[in-house]
Design a protein around this motif. Sequence first.
Motif, mmCIF file in Angstrom:
data_model
loop_
_atom_site.group_PDB
_atom_site.id
_atom_site.type_symbol
_atom_site.label_atom_id
_atom_site.label_comp_id
_atom_site.label_asym_id
_atom_site.label_seq_id
_atom_site.Cartn_x
_atom_site.Cartn_y
_atom_site.Cartn_z
ATOM 1 N N ALA A 31 0.837 -1.203 0.000
ATOM 2 C CA ALA A 31 0.000 0.000 0.000
ATOM 3 C C ALA A 31 0.868 1.247 0.000
ATOM 4 O O ALA A 31 1.821 1.350 0.768
ATOM 5 C CB ALA A 31 -0.926 0.000 1.210
ATOM 6 N N ASP A 32 0.521 2.187 -0.874
ATOM 7 C CA ASP A 32 1.221 3.468 -0.873
ATOM 8 C C ASP A 32 0.325 4.601 -0.374
ATOM 9 O O ASP A 32 0.739 5.751 -0.320
ATOM 10 C CB ASP A 32 1.801 3.794 -2.247
ATOM 11 C CG ASP A 32 0.763 3.766 -3.357
ATOM 12 O OD1 ASP A 32 -0.452 3.815 -3.075
ATOM 13 O OD2 ASP A 32 1.178 3.678 -4.523
ATOM 14 N N GLU A 33 -0.913 4.251 -0.029
ATOM 15 C CA GLU A 33 -1.815 5.168 0.665
ATOM 16 C C GLU A 33 -2.801 4.344 1.479
ATOM 17 O O GLU A 33 -3.339 3.349 1.004
ATOM 18 C CB GLU A 33 -2.580 6.070 -0.287
ATOM 19 C CG GLU A 33 -3.482 7.048 0.457
ATOM 20 C CD GLU A 33 -4.262 8.005 -0.435
ATOM 21 O OE1 GLU A 33 -5.126 8.710 0.104
ATOM 22 O OE2 GLU A 33 -4.015 8.030 -1.650
ATOM 23 N N LEU A 34 -3.017 4.784 2.702
ATOM 24 C CA LEU A 34 -3.958 4.123 3.602
ATOM 25 C C LEU A 34 -5.203 4.984 3.709
ATOM 26 O O LEU A 34 -5.107 6.183 3.994
ATOM 27 C CB LEU A 34 -3.339 3.937 4.986
ATOM 28 C CG LEU A 34 -2.044 3.131 5.030
ATOM 29 C CD1 LEU A 34 -1.339 3.316 6.359
ATOM 30 C CD2 LEU A 34 -2.334 1.662 4.768
ATOM 31 N N ILE A 35 -6.354 4.395 3.470
ATOM 32 C CA ILE A 35 -7.629 5.093 3.628
ATOM 33 C C ILE A 35 -8.344 4.416 4.785
ATOM 34 O O ILE A 35 -8.775 3.272 4.672
ATOM 35 C CB ILE A 35 -8.469 5.024 2.346
ATOM 36 C CG1 ILE A 35 -7.699 5.646 1.178
ATOM 37 C CG2 ILE A 35 -9.820 5.700 2.549
ATOM 38 C CD1 ILE A 35 -8.350 5.431 -0.172
ATOM 39 N N VAL A 36 -8.429 5.112 5.904
ATOM 40 C CA VAL A 36 -9.010 4.539 7.113
ATOM 41 C C VAL A 36 -10.403 5.126 7.298
ATOM 42 O O VAL A 36 -10.571 6.350 7.381
ATOM 43 C CB VAL A 36 -8.131 4.816 8.347
ATOM 44 C CG1 VAL A 36 -8.746 4.216 9.596
ATOM 45 C CG2 VAL A 36 -6.716 4.261 8.128
ATOM 46 N N ILE A 37 -11.391 4.240 7.342
ATOM 47 C CA ILE A 37 -12.772 4.649 7.558
ATOM 48 C C ILE A 37 -12.994 4.694 9.064
ATOM 49 O O ILE A 37 -12.827 3.675 9.747
ATOM 50 C CB ILE A 37 -13.771 3.667 6.910
ATOM 51 C CG1 ILE A 37 -13.381 3.339 5.470
ATOM 52 C CG2 ILE A 37 -15.192 4.195 7.020
ATOM 53 C CD1 ILE A 37 -13.288 4.510 4.538
ATOM 54 N N ILE A 38 -13.327 5.870 9.578
ATOM 55 C CA ILE A 38 -13.472 6.055 11.014
ATOM 56 C C ILE A 38 -14.898 6.458 11.362
ATOM 57 O O ILE A 38 -15.643 6.942 10.518
ATOM 58 C CB ILE A 38 -12.468 7.102 11.543
ATOM 59 C CG1 ILE A 38 -12.568 8.402 10.730
ATOM 60 C CG2 ILE A 38 -11.051 6.545 11.517
ATOM 61 C CD1 ILE A 38 -11.707 9.526 11.233
ATOM 62 N N GLY A 39 -15.252 6.265 12.618
ATOM 63 C CA GLY A 39 -16.582 6.622 13.098
ATOM 64 C C GLY A 39 -16.543 6.821 14.602
ATOM 65 O O GLY A 39 -16.205 7.884 15.093
ATOM 66 N N TYR A 40 -16.829 5.739 15.340
ATOM 67 C CA TYR A 40 -16.878 5.790 16.805
ATOM 68 C C TYR A 40 -15.529 6.228 17.379
ATOM 69 O O TYR A 40 -14.495 5.641 17.062
ATOM 70 C CB TYR A 40 -17.266 4.397 17.338
ATOM 71 C CG TYR A 40 -17.231 4.274 18.830
ATOM 72 C CD1 TYR A 40 -18.162 4.940 19.620
ATOM 73 C CD2 TYR A 40 -16.269 3.498 19.455
ATOM 74 C CE1 TYR A 40 -18.137 4.832 20.998
ATOM 75 C CE2 TYR A 40 -16.239 3.380 20.842
ATOM 76 C CZ TYR A 40 -17.163 4.058 21.605
ATOM 77 O OH TYR A 40 -17.130 3.939 22.967
ATOM 78 N N GLU A 41 -15.553 7.286 18.190
ATOM 79 C CA GLU A 41 -14.345 7.821 18.830
ATOM 80 C C GLU A 41 -13.227 8.063 17.806
ATOM 81 O O GLU A 41 -12.050 7.789 18.048
ATOM 82 C CB GLU A 41 -13.868 6.900 19.956
ATOM 83 C CG GLU A 41 -14.853 6.766 21.097
ATOM 84 C CD GLU A 41 -15.001 8.024 21.939
ATOM 85 O OE1 GLU A 41 -14.177 8.947 21.824
ATOM 86 O OE2 GLU A 41 -15.978 8.086 22.717
ATOM 87 N N ALA A 42 -13.617 8.603 16.660
ATOM 88 C CA ALA A 42 -12.696 8.804 15.532
ATOM 89 C C ALA A 42 -11.470 9.629 15.890
ATOM 90 O O ALA A 42 -10.363 9.336 15.438
ATOM 91 C CB ALA A 42 -13.444 9.460 14.371
#
Length: 138
Positions: A46-57
Amino acid sequence: MHAVVPAAGQATRLGELTDNQPKGLVDIGGQPLLEYVLNTAIEAGADELIVIIGYEAAQIIDRFGDVCDGVPITYIHQREQLGLGHAVLQAESQIDGDFLLVNGDNIFTGSVRPIVDASERFDVVLGVEEVSPAVAQT
């Protein structure tokens, strides 16, 4: 290659462990669960991380910042946790081409690099890892 990491859920089944923190920050062997996941994605290319956040982001953003081991992190806030498919759709505008999806609560004992390499021959590749019954019950 982008890596999409859904990590938005509250993890209510973990009880007190996630009363005040997201599941991704639960300590596993001296480091947050999500750190294992991000390292797996980076090792896979991976050369980019896309983190999907929500609870206590904010706690996840504060812990990991904008870069993990030299790889930039983009955070996307999932306002409503409507399942895994919905989480992945939140990243659609950020993805151009193939991507690696690694759930934010999965730790792999081996490399997922062979799965990524196999994706060059197939449209979709799904990797699974066998877990012994004793481990699955804990």
